[in-house]
Design a protein around this motif. Structure first.
Motif, PDB file in Angstrom:
ATOM      1  N   UNK A  76     -10.778 -11.997  13.198  1.00 49.75           N
ATOM      2  CA  UNK A  76     -10.282 -13.024  14.125  1.00 49.75           C
ATOM      3  C   UNK A  76     -11.470 -13.841  14.631  1.00 49.75           C
ATOM      4  N   UNK A  77     -12.562 -13.145  14.950  1.00 56.74           N
ATOM      5  CA  UNK A  77     -13.753 -13.826  15.484  1.00 56.74           C
ATOM      6  C   UNK A  77     -14.363 -14.774  14.460  1.00 56.74           C
ATOM      7  N   UNK A  78     -14.388 -14.379  13.166  1.00 58.98           N
ATOM      8  CA  UNK A  78     -15.033 -15.237  12.166  1.00 58.98           C
ATOM      9  C   UNK A  78     -14.243 -16.531  11.941  1.00 58.98           C
ATOM     10  N   UNK A  79     -12.973 -16.546  12.350  1.00 56.02           N
ATOM     11  CA  UNK A  79     -12.196 -17.779  12.273  1.00 56.02           C
ATOM     12  C   UNK A  79     -12.009 -18.416  13.651  1.00 56.02           C
ATOM     13  N   UNK A  80     -12.698 -17.859  14.663  1.00 54.83           N
ATOM     14  CA  UNK A  80     -12.630 -18.419  16.004  1.00 54.83           C
ATOM     15  C   UNK A  80     -11.259 -18.329  16.644  1.00 54.83           C
ATOM     16  N   UNK A 147      -5.006  -7.152  -2.384  1.00 52.69           N
ATOM     17  CA  UNK A 147      -5.832  -8.343  -2.193  1.00 52.69           C
ATOM     18  C   UNK A 147      -4.908  -9.493  -1.786  1.00 52.69           C
ATOM     19  N   UNK A 148      -5.021  -9.893  -0.533  1.00 49.47           N
ATOM     20  CA  UNK A 148      -4.171 -10.983  -0.006  1.00 49.47           C
ATOM     21  C   UNK A 148      -4.842 -12.316  -0.352  1.00 49.47           C
ATOM     22  N   UNK A 149      -4.738 -12.690  -1.624  1.00 53.60           N
ATOM     23  CA  UNK A 149      -5.396 -13.916  -2.103  1.00 53.60           C
ATOM     24  C   UNK A 149      -4.799 -15.131  -1.369  1.00 53.60           C
ATOM     25  N   UNK A 150      -5.674 -16.010  -0.934  1.00 50.31           N
ATOM     26  CA  UNK A 150      -5.288 -17.093  -0.018  1.00 50.31           C
ATOM     27  C   UNK A 150      -5.946 -18.408  -0.402  1.00 50.31           C
ATOM     28  N   UNK A 151      -5.132 -19.453  -0.542  1.00 49.38           N
ATOM     29  CA  UNK A 151      -5.696 -20.803  -0.702  1.00 49.38           C
ATOM     30  C   UNK A 151      -6.027 -21.321   0.696  1.00 49.38           C
ATOM     31  N   UNK A 152      -7.297 -21.131   1.099  1.00 47.13           N
ATOM     32  CA  UNK A 152      -7.680 -21.342   2.501  1.00 47.13           C
ATOM     33  C   UNK A 152      -7.509 -22.794   2.927  1.00 47.13           C
ATOM     34  N   UNK A 153      -7.768 -23.724   2.021  1.00 49.84           N
ATOM     35  CA  UNK A 153      -7.631 -25.135   2.397  1.00 49.84           C
ATOM     36  C   UNK A 153      -6.164 -25.482   2.696  1.00 49.84           C
ATOM     37  N   UNK A 154      -5.242 -24.870   1.939  1.00 49.96           N
ATOM     38  CA  UNK A 154      -3.827 -25.150   2.160  1.00 49.96           C
ATOM     39  C   UNK A 154      -3.324 -24.448   3.419  1.00 49.96           C
ATOM     40  N   UNK A 155      -3.899 -23.274   3.704  1.00 56.39           N
ATOM     41  CA  UNK A 155      -3.518 -22.543   4.918  1.00 56.39           C
ATOM     42  C   UNK A 155      -3.829 -23.397   6.147  1.00 56.39           C
ATOM     43  N   UNK A 156      -4.939 -24.102   6.094  1.00 55.75           N
ATOM     44  CA  UNK A 156      -5.294 -24.962   7.210  1.00 55.75           C
ATOM     45  C   UNK A 156      -4.433 -26.219   7.288  1.00 55.75           C
ATOM     46  N   UNK A 157      -4.008 -26.682   6.124  1.00 58.68           N
ATOM     47  CA  UNK A 157      -3.291 -27.960   6.067  1.00 58.68           C
ATOM     48  C   UNK A 157      -1.792 -27.817   6.368  1.00 58.68           C
ATOM     49  N   UNK A 158      -1.174 -26.758   5.846  1.00 59.33           N
ATOM     50  CA  UNK A 158       0.259 -26.543   6.051  1.00 59.33           C
ATOM     51  C   UNK A 158       0.482 -25.941   7.436  1.00 59.33           C
TER      52      UNK A 158
END
Ligand code: MN
Length: 266
Positions: A76-80, A147-158
């Motif tokens: 949680x901290x590493x993502x603020x 492994x909870x593979x995640x498209x991080x850019x889309x997670x931020x956008x959607x």
């Protein structure tokens, strides 16, 4: 007991791994009934094969994967982000599941940032609805790596996580289900191309395995074979085609997958 699924002689089979062999379970898939926890006791006794000779599949085919976001303080901290006061749930589709050794397909048509997230997976053994924390252990068949593979850019956008977490191949599971394990203090590590990137203990979870199962079961009924992905520790990072990613959990083993480029239709 280590429970696995594998392919042999043209058929998908279930087995128990013992001393480098896999002993086939008779009577079909133990998860294909209302209570896998009880059925395991009577299922053993089929053909034994050397483990090196079989191709392991995802050890379970879940009807759903209930995943938990931000369940380790350091992550949680590493993502603020604030520490959540109750578990933050999202779903991954059953179609995202792949097994040990299978390829994670990089969705380069939509994403430029795809991360690994090593997690402990809880495999449900009995229909679970409104389960108390105290009763939760009796509804668990066992544990495996996830492994909870995640498209991080889309997670931020959607606004929500459906696309970012839901691509085909974004849920590697395995290599087997360990049924005899205390989940509350296990070392969990992830390696990218052999370099350690995550190293934590499940005791650092904000909501532990039993609390999570109870919480989820008060929202939706959990079926045998369903997975709860319990969240990732700090140290997540991006992958690219050609990479090998490993999730290693004490008392279970290693889940290894490679990342490949998407082959587009023309
Ligand atoms: Mn996650």
């Amino acid at each position: 007991m280590r429970l696995a699924r594998f392919h042999a002689d043209g058929r998908t089979r279930s087995g128990v791994i013992e001393d480098g062999s896999i002993i086939e379970l008779t009577g079909g898939d133990p998860l294909g009934c209302a209570s896998a926890c009880e059925r395991l006791d009577v299922a053993k006794g089929g053909v034994s094969r050397p483990l090196e000779g079989v191709r392991l599949l995802a050890p379970v085919v879940p009807s759903k994967i209930v995943a938990v976001g931000l369940n380790y303080r350091a992550h949680a901290a590493e993502f603020g982000k604030e520490i959540p006061t109750e578990p933050m749930l999202f779903l991954k589709p059953s179609t995202s599941v792949i097994g040990p050794g299978d390829e994670i397909v990089y969705p380069s048509h939509m994403s430029r940032r795809v991360d690994f997230e090593g997690e402990l997976a809880v495999v449900i053994g009995r229909v679970a609805r409104d389960v108390s924390v105290g009763d939760a252990p009796g509804f668990i068949l066992g544990y495996t790596c996830f492994n909870d593979v995640t498209a991080r850019d889309l997670q931020g956008r959607d606004i929500q996580y459906t696309r970012a977490k839901g691509f085909d191949t974004f849920a590697p599971v395995g290599p087997w289900i360990e049924t005899a394990l205390d989940p509350l203090d296990l070392r969990i590590e992830s390696y990218l191309n052999g370099e350690r990137r995550q190293d934590a203990s499940t005791r650092d979870m904000i909501f532990n395995v039993y609390g999570l199962l109870s919480f989820v079961s008060r929202v939706m009924t959990l079926l045998p074979g369903d997975i709860i992905a319990t969240g990732t520790p700090s140290g997540v990072g991006k992958m690219k085609p050609g990479d090998a990613v490993e999730v290693r959990i004490e008392g279970i083993g290693s889940l290894v997958n490679t990342v490949v480029q998407r082959r587009t239709c023309t």
